[in-house]
Design a protein around this motif. Sequence first.
Motif, PDB file in Angstrom:
ATOM      1  N   PHE A   1      45.947  41.435  39.666  1.00  0.00           N
ATOM      2  CA  PHE A   1      46.797  42.080  40.308  1.00  0.00           C
ATOM      3  C   PHE A   1      46.686  42.187  41.930  1.00  0.00           C
ATOM      4  O   PHE A   1      47.675  42.099  42.726  1.00  0.00           O
ATOM      5  CB  PHE A   1      47.067  43.777  39.984  1.00  0.00           C
ATOM      6  N   GLU A   2      45.463  42.371  42.319  1.00  0.00           N
ATOM      7  CA  GLU A   2      44.808  42.432  43.738  1.00  0.00           C
ATOM      8  C   GLU A   2      45.129  41.180  44.362  1.00  0.00           C
ATOM      9  O   GLU A   2      45.778  41.169  45.471  1.00  0.00           O
ATOM     10  CB  GLU A   2      43.463  42.861  43.781  1.00  0.00           C
ATOM     11  N   VAL A   3      44.757  39.779  43.896  1.00  0.00           N
ATOM     12  CA  VAL A   3      44.947  38.706  44.523  1.00  0.00           C
ATOM     13  C   VAL A   3      46.408  38.447  44.486  1.00  0.00           C
ATOM     14  O   VAL A   3      46.683  37.617  45.478  1.00  0.00           O
ATOM     15  CB  VAL A   3      44.065  37.742  43.743  1.00  0.00           C
ATOM     16  N   LEU A   4      47.016  38.592  43.357  1.00  0.00           N
ATOM     17  CA  LEU A   4      48.515  38.181  43.583  1.00  0.00           C
ATOM     18  C   LEU A   4      49.367  39.140  44.405  1.00  0.00           C
ATOM     19  O   LEU A   4      50.274  38.599  45.081  1.00  0.00           O
ATOM     20  CB  LEU A   4      49.197  38.325  42.046  1.00  0.00           C
ATOM     21  N   ARG A   5      49.046  40.384  44.507  1.00  0.00           N
ATOM     22  CA  ARG A   5      49.580  41.144  45.713  1.00  0.00           C
ATOM     23  C   ARG A   5      49.540  40.735  46.970  1.00  0.00           C
ATOM     24  O   ARG A   5      50.289  40.476  47.695  1.00  0.00           O
ATOM     25  CB  ARG A   5      49.265  42.599  45.462  1.00  0.00           C
ATOM     26  N   LYS A   6      48.170  40.490  47.299  1.00  0.00           N
ATOM     27  CA  LYS A   6      47.683  39.702  48.335  1.00  0.00           C
ATOM     28  C   LYS A   6      48.536  38.486  48.954  1.00  0.00           C
ATOM     29  O   LYS A   6      48.764  38.259  50.062  1.00  0.00           O
ATOM     30  CB  LYS A   6      46.263  39.419  48.679  1.00  0.00           C
ATOM     31  N   GLU A   7      48.715  37.852  47.899  1.00  0.00           N
ATOM     32  CA  GLU A   7      49.501  36.513  47.856  1.00  0.00           C
ATOM     33  C   GLU A   7      50.744  36.681  48.085  1.00  0.00           C
ATOM     34  O   GLU A   7      51.838  35.717  48.400  1.00  0.00           O
ATOM     35  CB  GLU A   7      49.247  35.855  46.703  1.00  0.00           C
ATOM     36  N   GLY A   8      51.485  38.097  48.115  1.00  0.00           N
ATOM     37  CA  GLY A   8      52.898  38.310  48.348  1.00  0.00           C
ATOM     38  C   GLY A   8      53.757  38.416  47.353  1.00  0.00           C
ATOM     39  O   GLY A   8      54.871  38.414  47.568  1.00  0.00           O
ATOM     40  N   PHE A   9      53.409  38.435  45.926  1.00  0.00           N
ATOM     41  CA  PHE A   9      54.000  38.689  44.793  1.00  0.00           C
ATOM     42  C   PHE A   9      54.592  40.160  44.673  1.00  0.00           C
ATOM     43  O   PHE A   9      53.660  41.008  44.885  1.00  0.00           O
ATOM     44  CB  PHE A   9      53.349  38.088  43.744  1.00  0.00           C
ATOM     45  N   ASN A  10      55.936  40.434  44.482  1.00  0.00           N
ATOM     46  CA  ASN A  10      56.261  41.794  44.387  1.00  0.00           C
ATOM     47  C   ASN A  10      56.328  42.241  42.886  1.00  0.00           C
ATOM     48  O   ASN A  10      56.425  43.532  42.919  1.00  0.00           O
ATOM     49  CB  ASN A  10      57.603  41.931  44.918  1.00  0.00           C
ATOM     50  N   ARG A  11      56.000  41.447  42.064  1.00  0.00           N
ATOM     51  CA  ARG A  11      56.268  41.792  40.722  1.00  0.00           C
ATOM     52  C   ARG A  11      55.032  41.203  39.810  1.00  0.00           C
ATOM     53  O   ARG A  11      55.208  39.678  39.725  1.00  0.00           O
ATOM     54  CB  ARG A  11      57.769  41.668  39.800  1.00  0.00           C
ATOM     55  N   VAL A  12      54.538  41.769  39.053  1.00  0.00           N
ATOM     56  CA  VAL A  12      53.320  41.130  38.356  1.00  0.00           C
ATOM     57  C   VAL A  12      53.325  41.787  36.992  1.00  0.00           C
ATOM     58  O   VAL A  12      53.267  42.901  36.703  1.00  0.00           O
ATOM     59  CB  VAL A  12      51.829  41.076  38.875  1.00  0.00           C
ATOM     60  N   GLU A  13      53.244  40.765  35.815  1.00  0.00           N
ATOM     61  CA  GLU A  13      53.262  41.540  34.516  1.00  0.00           C
ATOM     62  C   GLU A  13      52.133  40.546  33.784  1.00  0.00           C
ATOM     63  O   GLU A  13      52.157  39.412  33.975  1.00  0.00           O
ATOM     64  CB  GLU A  13      54.337  41.191  33.660  1.00  0.00           C
ATOM     65  N   ALA A  14      51.162  41.316  33.329  1.00  0.00           N
ATOM     66  CA  ALA A  14      50.302  40.651  32.382  1.00  0.00           C
ATOM     67  C   ALA A  14      50.305  40.928  30.904  1.00  0.00           C
ATOM     68  O   ALA A  14      50.482  42.066  30.693  1.00  0.00           O
ATOM     69  CB  ALA A  14      48.902  41.046  32.848  1.00  0.00           C
ATOM     70  N   TYR A  15      50.329  39.785  29.880  1.00  0.00           N
ATOM     71  CA  TYR A  15      50.500  39.837  28.659  1.00  0.00           C
ATOM     72  C   TYR A  15      49.173  39.510  27.765  1.00  0.00           C
ATOM     73  O   TYR A  15      48.612  38.470  28.644  1.00  0.00           O
ATOM     74  CB  TYR A  15      51.552  38.920  28.263  1.00  0.00           C
ATOM     75  N   ASN A  16      48.909  39.871  26.675  1.00  0.00           N
ATOM     76  CA  ASN A  16      47.996  39.461  25.999  1.00  0.00           C
ATOM     77  C   ASN A  16      48.478  38.151  25.178  1.00  0.00           C
ATOM     78  O   ASN A  16      49.573  37.761  25.337  1.00  0.00           O
ATOM     79  CB  ASN A  16      47.246  40.462  25.152  1.00  0.00           C
TER      80      ASN A  16
END
Length: 126
Positions: free
Chosen positions: A93-108
Amino acid sequence: MGLLGNFKRPAKKPKKGPREDLPPEVRRVVEVLRSVKDPETGLDIVDEGLLYGLTVEGSRVQVFLLLARSTPECHFCQSIAVNVQRRILRDIFEVLRKEGFNRVEAYNEIGLLLEEWGDEDGSAGA
């Protein structure tokens, strides 16, 4: 040749970049996720095989992870596995936020939502 001469160390596989047939935005996210390390092994989650799926739609990313479970009988092992998973998710979540993404979802691996960040519309607040 001595007895141990038969046992050669396997050659290290050269790091490959993302597949060329992937869309550029997906390749970009794969490269960003290479900076996320598994705290137990020190390997990045891409080369380790923890990342098995990815969807990128504008400023929204869905990350699909293969997170192995520890032995159910060992409560200490389960505790370690949960902490490792939390660390990996936090770093993703940290690296994707820094990259400018506004919505991140993680699934198993079975498609259950592990964690999400951002607003439904992808704006992630003001």
